[in-house]
Write a protein that holds these residues in place. Structure first.
Motif, PDB file in Angstrom:
ATOM      1  N   LEU A 137     -74.114 -31.714   5.417  1.00 41.21           N
ATOM      2  CA  LEU A 137     -73.014 -30.782   5.197  1.00 41.21           C
ATOM      3  C   LEU A 137     -72.235 -30.549   6.488  1.00 41.21           C
ATOM      4  N   VAL A 138     -72.946 -30.359   7.586  1.00 41.70           N
ATOM      5  CA  VAL A 138     -72.285 -30.138   8.875  1.00 41.70           C
ATOM      6  C   VAL A 138     -71.483 -31.374   9.288  1.00 41.70           C
ATOM      7  N   VAL A 139     -72.042 -32.560   9.098  1.00 40.23           N
ATOM      8  CA  VAL A 139     -71.342 -33.795   9.462  1.00 40.23           C
ATOM      9  C   VAL A 139     -70.078 -33.961   8.617  1.00 40.23           C
ATOM     10  N   VAL A 140     -70.174 -33.689   7.318  1.00 40.60           N
ATOM     11  CA  VAL A 140     -69.004 -33.824   6.438  1.00 40.60           C
ATOM     12  C   VAL A 140     -67.932 -32.809   6.828  1.00 40.60           C
ATOM     13  N   VAL A 141     -68.332 -31.566   7.113  1.00 36.55           N
ATOM     14  CA  VAL A 141     -67.362 -30.548   7.511  1.00 36.55           C
ATOM     15  C   VAL A 141     -66.680 -30.939   8.832  1.00 36.55           C
ATOM     16  N   LEU A 142     -67.452 -31.437   9.785  1.00 36.06           N
ATOM     17  CA  LEU A 142     -66.857 -31.874  11.053  1.00 36.06           C
ATOM     18  C   LEU A 142     -65.907 -33.055  10.854  1.00 36.06           C
ATOM     19  N   ALA A 143     -66.269 -33.984   9.973  1.00 37.14           N
ATOM     20  CA  ALA A 143     -65.389 -35.122   9.699  1.00 37.14           C
ATOM     21  C   ALA A 143     -64.096 -34.661   9.046  1.00 37.14           C
ATOM     22  N   LEU A 144     -64.188 -33.733   8.088  1.00 34.74           N
ATOM     23  CA  LEU A 144     -62.983 -33.215   7.443  1.00 34.74           C
ATOM     24  C   LEU A 144     -62.116 -32.450   8.437  1.00 34.74           C
ATOM     25  N   LEU A 145     -62.747 -31.725   9.337  1.00 34.44           N
ATOM     26  CA  LEU A 145     -61.999 -31.006  10.368  1.00 34.44           C
ATOM     27  C   LEU A 145     -61.254 -31.982  11.280  1.00 34.44           C
ATOM     28  N   MET A 146     -61.915 -33.064  11.666  1.00 33.32           N
ATOM     29  CA  MET A 146     -61.260 -34.069  12.503  1.00 33.32           C
ATOM     30  C   MET A 146     -60.107 -34.733  11.759  1.00 33.32           C
ATOM     31  N   VAL A 147     -60.293 -35.025  10.474  1.00 26.91           N
ATOM     32  CA  VAL A 147     -59.226 -35.631   9.677  1.00 26.91           C
ATOM     33  C   VAL A 147     -58.037 -34.682   9.593  1.00 26.91           C
ATOM     34  N   ALA A 148     -58.303 -33.395   9.415  1.00 29.18           N
ATOM     35  CA  ALA A 148     -57.218 -32.416   9.340  1.00 29.18           C
ATOM     36  C   ALA A 148     -56.463 -32.328  10.668  1.00 29.18           C
ATOM     37  N   ILE A 149     -57.179 -32.333  11.772  1.00 29.32           N
ATOM     38  CA  ILE A 149     -56.532 -32.258  13.082  1.00 29.32           C
ATOM     39  C   ILE A 149     -55.698 -33.502  13.353  1.00 29.32           C
ATOM     40  N   VAL A 150     -56.249 -34.667  13.071  1.00 27.80           N
ATOM     41  CA  VAL A 150     -55.505 -35.910  13.297  1.00 27.80           C
ATOM     42  C   VAL A 150     -54.307 -35.981  12.348  1.00 27.80           C
ATOM     43  N   GLY A 151     -54.492 -35.559  11.105  1.00 28.82           N
ATOM     44  CA  GLY A 151     -53.386 -35.559  10.150  1.00 28.82           C
ATOM     45  C   GLY A 151     -52.260 -34.646  10.586  1.00 28.82           C
ATOM     46  N   ALA A 152     -52.607 -33.474  11.091  1.00 27.56           N
ATOM     47  CA  ALA A 152     -51.583 -32.548  11.577  1.00 27.56           C
ATOM     48  C   ALA A 152     -50.867 -33.132  12.793  1.00 27.56           C
ATOM     49  N   SER A 153     -51.598 -33.793  13.659  1.00 27.05           N
ATOM     50  CA  SER A 153     -50.982 -34.410  14.843  1.00 27.05           C
ATOM     51  C   SER A 153     -50.038 -35.540  14.443  1.00 27.05           C
ATOM     52  N   VAL A 154     -50.454 -36.369  13.509  1.00 26.45           N
ATOM     53  CA  VAL A 154     -49.602 -37.468  13.050  1.00 26.45           C
ATOM     54  C   VAL A 154     -48.361 -36.911  12.358  1.00 26.45           C
ATOM     55  N   ASN A 155     -48.528 -35.876  11.548  1.00 30.95           N
ATOM     56  CA  ASN A 155     -47.397 -35.255  10.869  1.00 30.95           C
ATOM     57  C   ASN A 155     -46.415 -34.674  11.879  1.00 30.95           C
ATOM     58  N   SER A 156     -46.923 -33.989  12.879  1.00 31.77           N
ATOM     59  CA  SER A 156     -46.073 -33.418  13.931  1.00 31.77           C
ATOM     60  C   SER A 156     -45.355 -34.520  14.712  1.00 31.77           C
ATOM     61  N   PHE A 157     -46.072 -35.582  15.007  1.00 30.92           N
ATOM     62  CA  PHE A 157     -45.484 -36.705  15.744  1.00 30.92           C
ATOM     63  C   PHE A 157     -44.390 -37.376  14.928  1.00 30.92           C
ATOM     64  N   SER A 158     -44.643 -37.572  13.626  1.00 34.65           N
ATOM     65  CA  SER A 158     -43.643 -38.240  12.791  1.00 34.65           C
ATOM     66  C   SER A 158     -42.397 -37.402  12.597  1.00 34.65           C
ATOM     67  N   GLU A 159     -42.528 -36.076  12.652  1.00 34.80           N
ATOM     68  CA  GLU A 159     -41.347 -35.213  12.546  1.00 34.80           C
ATOM     69  C   GLU A 159     -40.508 -35.252  13.807  1.00 34.80           C
ATOM     70  N   GLN A 160     -41.121 -35.524  14.940  1.00 32.30           N
ATOM     71  CA  GLN A 160     -40.390 -35.538  16.209  1.00 32.30           C
ATOM     72  C   GLN A 160     -39.719 -36.886  16.494  1.00 32.30           C
ATOM     73  N   ILE A 161     -40.039 -37.900  15.703  1.00 31.43           N
ATOM     74  CA  ILE A 161     -39.411 -39.203  15.905  1.00 31.43           C
ATOM     75  C   ILE A 161     -37.968 -39.123  15.426  1.00 31.43           C
ATOM     76  N   PRO A 162     -37.022 -39.596  16.241  1.00 29.66           N
ATOM     77  CA  PRO A 162     -35.606 -39.518  15.822  1.00 29.66           C
ATOM     78  C   PRO A 162     -35.285 -40.455  14.676  1.00 29.66           C
TER      79      PRO A 162
END
Length: 95
Positions: free
Chosen positions: A70-95
């Motif tokens: 359970l802890v490993v799955v929660v940590l993996a989902l947390l990492m996916v959420a953080i990376v997804g938010a970073s990619v989303n933020s990066f893609s919005e800043q691309i001209p």
């Protein structure tokens, strides 16, 4: 044609080099199998100390494994959420 004496330094070096190349080629060919296997081995090594600690605290093996999974799955989902938010933020800043 000259035969290579396997007892000589040159013969041993050539045999070792050939064995090294064969092993590297085999690892490259088995890459699709080896990467998940090595990743699972890495995660298992990381989870072994918490498992033994939970067992020493009196938790049954099945409960300890379930809690660690359970802890490993929660940590993996947390990492996916953080990376997804970073990619989303990066893609919005691309001209």
């Amino acid at each position: 044609m000259h035969e290579i004496d396997s007892g000589s330094v040159v013969g041993k070096t050539l045999v070792n080099l050939a064995a090294f190349i064969i092993v590297i080629a085999g690892l490259k060919a088995a890459e699709s199998i080896m990467v998940p296997f090595l990743l699972s081995l890495f995660i298992a090594v990381l989870c072994a100390p918490p498992l033994s600690w939970l067992q020493k605290k009196g938790l049954p093996v099945a409960g300890a494994i379930s809690l660690i999974m359970l802890v490993v799955v929660v940590l993996a989902l947390l990492m996916v959420a953080i990376v997804g938010a970073s990619v989303n933020s990066f893609s919005e800043q691309i001209p």
